[in-house]
Design an enzyme around this catalytic site. Structure first.
Site, PDB file in Angstrom:
ATOM      1  N   PHE A   1      -6.733   3.406 -15.237  1.00  9.73           N
ATOM      2  CA  PHE A   1      -5.299   3.698 -14.947  1.00  9.73           C
ATOM      3  C   PHE A   1      -4.104   3.022 -14.928  1.00  9.73           C
ATOM      4  O   PHE A   1      -3.408   2.720 -15.832  1.00  9.73           O
ATOM      5  CB  PHE A   1      -5.108   4.623 -13.473  1.00  9.73           C
ATOM      6  N   SER A   2      -4.438   2.084 -14.328  1.00  4.94           N
ATOM      7  CA  SER A   2      -3.905   0.585 -14.172  1.00  4.94           C
ATOM      8  C   SER A   2      -3.025   0.050 -15.410  1.00  4.94           C
ATOM      9  O   SER A   2      -1.873  -0.601 -15.958  1.00  4.94           O
ATOM     10  CB  SER A   2      -4.233  -0.608 -12.860  1.00  4.94           C
TER      11      SER A   2
ATOM     12  N   THR B   1     -10.706  -3.159  -7.706  1.00  3.74           N
ATOM     13  CA  THR B   1     -11.101  -1.995  -7.598  1.00  3.74           C
ATOM     14  C   THR B   1     -12.798  -2.339  -6.865  1.00  3.74           C
ATOM     15  O   THR B   1     -13.193  -2.840  -6.754  1.00  3.74           O
ATOM     16  CB  THR B   1     -10.949  -0.552  -8.868  1.00  3.74           C
TER      17      THR B   1
ATOM     18  N   LYS C   1     -13.079  -4.473  -3.344  1.00  2.00           N
ATOM     19  CA  LYS C   1     -11.980  -4.665  -2.087  1.00  2.00           C
ATOM     20  C   LYS C   1     -12.765  -4.955  -0.982  1.00  2.00           C
ATOM     21  O   LYS C   1     -11.591  -5.743  -0.482  1.00  2.00           O
ATOM     22  CB  LYS C   1     -11.652  -2.888  -2.256  1.00  2.00           C
TER      23      LYS C   1
ATOM     24  N   ASN D   1      -7.042  -4.580  -2.579  1.00  2.00           N
ATOM     25  CA  ASN D   1      -7.303  -4.063  -3.354  1.00  2.00           C
ATOM     26  C   ASN D   1      -6.069  -4.933  -4.686  1.00  2.00           C
ATOM     27  O   ASN D   1      -5.712  -4.428  -5.485  1.00  2.00           O
ATOM     28  CB  ASN D   1      -7.121  -2.240  -3.762  1.00  2.00           C
TER      29      ASN D   1
ATOM     30  N   ALA E   1     -12.062   2.677   0.663  1.00  2.00           N
ATOM     31  CA  ALA E   1     -10.583   3.338   0.204  1.00  2.00           C
ATOM     32  C   ALA E   1     -10.347   4.313   1.249  1.00  2.00           C
ATOM     33  O   ALA E   1      -9.662   4.670   2.059  1.00  2.00           O
ATOM     34  CB  ALA E   1     -11.425   4.858  -1.029  1.00  2.00           C
TER      35      ALA E   1
END
Length: 247
Positions: free
Chosen positions: A15-16, A61, A65, A86, A132
């Protein structure tokens, strides 16, 4: 040229990279690029920073992390409490590399979750207990929301999926998936709970964003629950990272 990037392993999709590449293009930000750095062993981070001297910031990621923490010179208060990083700001002073770690997952999660909370959302079930989940638990504690962590294998301060009774589901009306269950390509997987006990008072939140509707969200929505995927959280944390890198 300023370079930003993502470290993790594996990096099958990102995504980044798409987000920041489009951001640079759309906002006319020149001499900036975003790259993917697939590093299996976090011990190779110093070597990467030595070789790529234009790196000014990194996203972090899975699975780094937590493992990245010993390599940081400094860590902000939220990331220290969460115990996971992150986002890294990379500064080079007189030939020395200085790394400061942040956690923008917590910021993104809180910003995207808060508008959906109703008075009945005072207790949460958190599926998974990885990196997460650390950010999720930090936010829940900040918001005063009681929670139980649900895991597949017995662990301290957690319950098993088999122990999620109808009574627990009736009382814990905020359901949060922090696991990769349902993530492409394994779209048929989901947290193993009794979805028939979920109703329109429940809020189901999935950190997964690919696909946009996971099996977890689909099953919860079929019972009338309000649902939310992790895409807005990613947008929020990406913008927070950009602000950190430009502070």
């Amino acid at each position: 040229m300023k370079t930003y990037g993502l470290i993790g392993f594996p990096l099958s999709h990102s995504f980044s990279k798409k987000y920041f590449t489009e951001k640079f293009l759309n906002e006319g930000i020149v001499d900036h690029q975003y790259e993917l750095y697939s590093i299996e062993d976090i011990q190779s981070l110093p070597e990467l920073l030595s070789a790529e001297t234009t790196i000014s910031g990194l996203n972090v990621t899975i699975p780094h992390k937590v493992g990245v923490l010993p390599f940081l010179n400094e860590i902000d208060e939220a990331a220290e409490k969460i115990g996971a990083v992150n986002c890294i700001c990379v500064n080079r002073l007189e030939g020395e590399v200085h790394l400061k770690g942040f956690n923008t997952d917590a910021f993104g999660f809180e910003k995207s979750l808060s508008p959906l909370l109703q008075q009945q959302h005072t207790k949460a079930l958190v599926f998974g207990d990885g990196g997460a989940a650390k950010a999720v638990k930090y936010v829940l504690e900040k918001l005063g929301i009681e929670y139980k962590v649900v895991v597949r294998k017995a662990a301290e301060n957690a319950i098993l999926y088999s122990e999620v009774t109808p009574d627990i589901l009736a009382n814990y009306k905020l359901l949060i998936n922090t696991t990769p269950l349902g993530m492409s390509p394994n779209v048929d997987t989901f947290p193993e709970i009794d979805y028939s006990k979920i109703g329109d008072q429940h809020l189901a939140y999935d950190l997964v964003y690919n696909p946009l509707e996971t099996a977890f969200l689909s099953k919860a929505a079929a019972q009338g629950a309000v649902t939310k995927n992790g895409l807005e959280m990613l947008h929020q944390q990406a913008e927070k990272a950009w602000a950190i890198w430009n502070t």
